[in-house]
Every structure is written in structure tokens, then in C-alpha cells.
Design a protein around this motif. Sequence first.
Motif, PDB file in Angstrom:
ATOM      1  N   TRP A  88       3.406  17.601  -7.022  1.00 47.74           N
ATOM      2  CA  TRP A  88       4.149  16.147  -6.560  1.00 47.74           C
ATOM      3  C   TRP A  88       5.289  16.205  -5.800  1.00 47.74           C
ATOM      4  N   ARG A  89       5.582  15.617  -4.680  1.00 46.74           N
ATOM      5  CA  ARG A  89       6.616  15.765  -3.863  1.00 46.74           C
ATOM      6  C   ARG A  89       6.721  14.770  -2.719  1.00 46.74           C
ATOM      7  N   ILE A  90       7.561  13.953  -2.523  1.00 47.81           N
ATOM      8  CA  ILE A  90       7.787  13.100  -1.594  1.00 47.81           C
ATOM      9  C   ILE A  90       7.195  13.556  -0.426  1.00 47.81           C
ATOM     10  N   PRO A  91       6.417  12.285   0.041  1.00 42.79           N
ATOM     11  CA  PRO A  91       5.115  12.155   1.376  1.00 42.79           C
ATOM     12  C   PRO A  91       6.549  11.933   2.929  1.00 42.79           C
ATOM     13  N   THR A  92       5.671  13.213   3.276  1.00 42.27           N
ATOM     14  CA  THR A  92       6.460  12.982   4.887  1.00 42.27           C
ATOM     15  C   THR A  92       6.034  11.551   5.440  1.00 42.27           C
ATOM     16  N   LYS A  93       6.688  11.463   6.338  1.00 40.21           N
ATOM     17  CA  LYS A  93       6.456  10.271   7.292  1.00 40.21           C
ATOM     18  C   LYS A  93       4.953   9.762   8.284  1.00 40.21           C
ATOM     19  N   GLN A  94       4.469  11.298   7.971  1.00 41.76           N
ATOM     20  CA  GLN A  94       2.647  10.671   8.494  1.00 41.76           C
ATOM     21  C   GLN A  94       1.793  10.572   7.740  1.00 41.76           C
ATOM     22  N   GLU A  95       2.871  11.207   6.130  1.00 39.27           N
ATOM     23  CA  GLU A  95       1.573  10.978   4.894  1.00 39.27           C
ATOM     24  C   GLU A  95       1.365   8.969   5.015  1.00 39.27           C
ATOM     25  N   GLN A  96       2.764   9.283   5.151  1.00 38.23           N
ATOM     26  CA  GLN A  96       3.376   7.314   5.040  1.00 38.23           C
ATOM     27  C   GLN A  96       2.273   6.455   6.026  1.00 38.23           C
ATOM     28  N   GLN A  97       2.481   7.226   7.249  1.00 41.97           N
ATOM     29  CA  GLN A  97       1.871   6.623   8.456  1.00 41.97           C
ATOM     30  C   GLN A  97       0.196   6.293   8.042  1.00 41.97           C
ATOM     31  N   GLU A  98      -0.610   7.198   7.467  1.00 38.58           N
ATOM     32  CA  GLU A  98      -1.902   7.644   7.472  1.00 38.58           C
ATOM     33  C   GLU A  98      -1.973   6.436   6.409  1.00 38.58           C
ATOM     34  N   LEU A  99      -0.948   5.603   5.063  1.00 41.23           N
ATOM     35  CA  LEU A  99      -0.927   5.487   4.316  1.00 41.23           C
ATOM     36  C   LEU A  99      -1.259   3.521   5.171  1.00 41.23           C
ATOM     37  N   ILE A 100      -0.219   3.583   6.061  1.00 38.02           N
ATOM     38  CA  ILE A 100      -0.197   2.327   6.781  1.00 38.02           C
ATOM     39  C   ILE A 100      -1.115   1.906   7.365  1.00 38.02           C
ATOM     40  N   ASP A 101      -1.722   2.935   8.082  1.00 39.46           N
ATOM     41  CA  ASP A 101      -3.386   2.570   9.170  1.00 39.46           C
ATOM     42  C   ASP A 101      -3.912   2.632   8.316  1.00 39.46           C
ATOM     43  N   SER A 102      -4.314   3.399   7.174  1.00 39.68           N
ATOM     44  CA  SER A 102      -5.890   3.463   6.511  1.00 39.68           C
ATOM     45  C   SER A 102      -6.073   2.620   5.404  1.00 39.68           C
ATOM     46  N   CYS A 103      -5.182   1.565   4.905  1.00 41.81           N
ATOM     47  CA  CYS A 103      -5.335   0.190   3.626  1.00 41.81           C
ATOM     48  C   CYS A 103      -5.297  -0.171   4.782  1.00 41.81           C
ATOM     49  N   ILE A 104      -5.753  -1.255   4.174  1.00 39.72           N
ATOM     50  CA  ILE A 104      -5.462  -3.363   3.714  1.00 39.72           C
ATOM     51  C   ILE A 104      -4.307  -3.375   3.262  1.00 39.72           C
ATOM     52  N   TRP A 105      -3.374  -4.198   3.657  1.00 37.79           N
ATOM     53  CA  TRP A 105      -2.153  -4.578   3.147  1.00 37.79           C
ATOM     54  C   TRP A 105      -1.846  -5.995   2.899  1.00 37.79           C
ATOM     55  N   SER A 106      -1.616  -5.922   1.268  1.00 36.30           N
ATOM     56  CA  SER A 106      -2.141  -7.662   0.830  1.00 36.30           C
ATOM     57  C   SER A 106      -1.274  -8.019   0.126  1.00 36.30           C
ATOM     58  N   ILE A 107      -0.486  -9.558   0.370  1.00 37.18           N
ATOM     59  CA  ILE A 107       0.912  -9.245  -0.524  1.00 37.18           C
ATOM     60  C   ILE A 107      -0.221  -9.938  -2.032  1.00 37.18           C
ATOM     61  N   GLU A 108       0.933  -9.514  -3.199  1.00 41.45           N
ATOM     62  CA  GLU A 108       0.406  -9.785  -4.938  1.00 41.45           C
ATOM     63  C   GLU A 108       1.595  -9.097  -5.591  1.00 41.45           C
ATOM     64  N   THR A 109       1.252  -9.983  -6.660  1.00 42.64           N
ATOM     65  CA  THR A 109       2.039 -10.525  -7.807  1.00 42.64           C
ATOM     66  C   THR A 109       1.183  -9.828  -8.971  1.00 42.64           C
ATOM     67  N   ARG A 110       2.011  -8.796  -9.465  1.00 46.65           N
ATOM     68  CA  ARG A 110       1.167  -7.249 -10.748  1.00 46.65           C
ATOM     69  C   ARG A 110       2.816  -8.040 -11.799  1.00 46.65           C
TER      70      ARG A 110
END
Length: 192
Positions: A88-110
Amino acid sequence: HRYVDLGLSVKWATCNVGARQTHGIGHYYAWGEIEPKSEYTWTTYKYCQGNPSTLTKYNTYVEMGIKDDKTNLEIEDDVANTLWGGNWRIPTKQEQQELIDSCIWSIETRNGVLGYKVKSKINGKSIFLPVTGCSFEDDTIGKDNNGYYWSRSLDLYIPRSAYMMNFGIKKNTVGFFNSNRNIGRCIRPVFP
């Protein structure tokens, strides 16, 4: 600790460091520190001598303190690895960018907590990122609207800062910016 395979280069944890549930905020950490604290200032920051011009680690400019040219957190300064162990580790900026680019982000309440459902465009699996705010001095700000998640990547041009993934619910924005390393932010770990 559990993770979700979103079909990306790393697997993403189901919760933040310090949280027991997927919608929990967890703890705040200054960049590179492994303990939460009550006050997030330059005078309490581990890697300087009281101000951002006296950096003692992770610095690319001699004018900003001790220059060591380290640009990513070392494993001993990674709170995700320290507390969770294994890979386990903190992600790199590139890994966070991959999360942004490769996913659909939708506001939700849990469970009454506002955040984003982050759903993979590759395999349809998802994680939830709650709004977190941040801890500055002895106060928490932005807790109702913003999510701030540290990366392990230093800002090469402004070494008093590191990159973080952030989002704003009101403006429905997701992106990056750099921030002073002494501010307390949340951590969403990855597993390679």
C-alpha cells in the motif's frame, strides 16, 4: 484493507487512511508526515525549520533549504505504507490523473456523506471519494464542498508544494493543483 480493481495501472483502496467505512473522511496528514496532528502550520511541519524557505527534505532548489532533488515520497514517509503495510502507498500524480481520465465522476451521497462515485470506463467497477475539506492551522475548511487527496509527487518548480487531486461539488470540477505541504489533507491509497 480492501481495494477495487478499476482496470487501471493500480488498484484503489475502498476507503481513506483512518476511515473505517467507504464514506468516512479519515485523518488529515501534512505531505510526507505519518501522524495526524492538531495544528497544520510551517512551524509544526516535519520537513522544514519553521518556514517554507528552510526545507530539510524533498527540495529541488538550494534557495528553499537543503537541496536533495527528491521528487516523490520515500516509502518511510508514506503514511499509507506505514499504517497499512504491504505494498500500500500514496498514489503518484500520474496515477491520480489516470483515475480522473479513465473514470466517470458523478456526485453522490452515501450514508449522508457527499462525494463522488468514481466509475471505471473500462470495467464498470467503482469507488466512492467523500468530500474531505482540509486542515489548516487548527481549523478544518471546505468540508462541505471540496475533496483534497495528496499524491506522492512533489511540485518540481515550487518545492514547498506537492500535487493533490481535488474536486469541488458546487462547480462539479475534478482536477489537480499544487498546495503547501504543511496543510493537512486526506489520503486514498493504492495497491500496485
